[in-house]
Design an enzyme around this catalytic site. Sequence first.
Site, PDB file in Angstrom:
ATOM      1  N   GLU A 173      83.976  67.509 104.918  1.00  0.00           N
ATOM      2  CA  GLU A 173      82.639  66.968 105.167  1.00  0.00           C
ATOM      3  C   GLU A 173      82.410  65.756 104.266  1.00  0.00           C
ATOM      4  O   GLU A 173      81.568  65.778 103.370  1.00  0.00           O
ATOM      5  CB  GLU A 173      81.574  68.041 104.917  1.00  0.00           C
ATOM      6  CG  GLU A 173      81.793  69.307 105.748  1.00  0.00           C
ATOM      7  CD  GLU A 173      80.721  70.368 105.544  1.00  0.00           C
ATOM      8  OE1 GLU A 173      79.614  70.011 105.067  1.00  0.00           O
ATOM      9  OE2 GLU A 173      80.975  71.534 105.872  1.00  0.00           O
ATOM     10  N   GLU A 199      80.774  78.711 102.091  1.00  0.00           N
ATOM     11  CA  GLU A 199      79.864  78.713 100.942  1.00  0.00           C
ATOM     12  C   GLU A 199      79.548  80.115 100.413  1.00  0.00           C
ATOM     13  O   GLU A 199      78.392  80.530 100.365  1.00  0.00           O
ATOM     14  CB  GLU A 199      78.583  77.952 101.302  1.00  0.00           C
ATOM     15  CG  GLU A 199      78.852  76.505 101.686  1.00  0.00           C
ATOM     16  CD  GLU A 199      77.616  75.748 102.152  1.00  0.00           C
ATOM     17  OE1 GLU A 199      76.500  76.314 102.047  1.00  0.00           O
ATOM     18  OE2 GLU A 199      77.754  74.603 102.609  1.00  0.00           O
TER      19      GLU A 199
END
Length: 386
Positions: free
Chosen positions: A275, A169
């Site tokens: 995910e 991220e």
Amino acid sequence: MFKKITFSFILISTCFLACNSSKKETVVSESGTKKNIPQTKPSLKNNFNNDFLIGAALNTSQIKETDTNAVTLIAKEFNSITPENDMKWEQIHPKENEYFFDVADAYVVFGKKHNMHIVGHTLLWHSQLAPWVNGIKDKKKLEHHIEKHINTVVGRYKGKIHSWDVVNEALNEDGSPRESLFYNVFGNESYLELAFRLAEKVDPEAQLIYNDYNLWKPEKRKGVIRIVENLKSKGIKIDAVGMQAHWSVEGPSIEDIENSIIAYSELGVKVMFTELDVTALPNPWELNGAAVEQSYERYEGDLKMDPYRNGLTDEAKEKITKRYEDIFKLFLKHRDKISRVTFWGVTDGQSWLNNWPIKGRTNYPLLFDRAFQPKEVYHNVLALKQ
């Protein structure tokens, strides 16, 4: 001759129906010879065995095998695992000179025991970072501690952990660099180069991944392309882009996901869906991706935001089932570009979405229910291959 073949066919068909639930299937040939052929039990990992790895994120009780129902399910259904939280910096390296490897060691033992692809998650992430690291303001000092952290953690599991989420991220929604601790202290994105170089040096055989959410967005896609092209132009190894897939029944569109799969594949890297979960719950309109720092306490206890406390309606079940079918059809279409699909959790009860972005909700985003039983959507996903 025709009668003989027909008779043999009837025998084979009858035996298959009778023995389908057993471990072996007895087949009768034309000559009358009987053979016992081991059956492959239907499961996610078996059904998609020739397409991509199927994984799950494990919590601490699953790693330590105290949650025996979950362990049985994991061993049956998955051939890849990711630690949900136990290898993040604050967990594994909470103090400057202290490392806690007990759970991480057990995690690797679990994966080896069940012959699984083992993912390390994650080396550098601005969130869930040990508090002592957040106090570092000097670039040289931060470089030193990043090097020490990666050398120690990756070095301990060299040859045992097969893939690493090296950086997690690092982008804003518009594709610009996130102004994290790492970015601010380094003054640019060069910390990514440092992390990937170090990880490759310590374990040249491990797959190295950049992992982020909302990578289906065209603007954010440009940021990923910039990162990958920059690393490759400098001879730095990067093997895959990890697309977190915290999606809903409403979006993102299959077209946007597909465009990103193609764009990342054209960079010469594999695509991993790292995910995966699908929610049917409404979320605040201003929710921005999967950034964990977002909180919406004002909605806690609001029935409009938690409408399925007593179970999903038939309409909601149909939406989730249809959504998963469309997603996996897309994955199968691009199986040559995708190397892994990992669910973020094992059962609905474990899912982080019960408490994010609004605490205390009842969510149903995975393929197995709170009693460890496969849901209808599970069978529909399997049927895409059967």
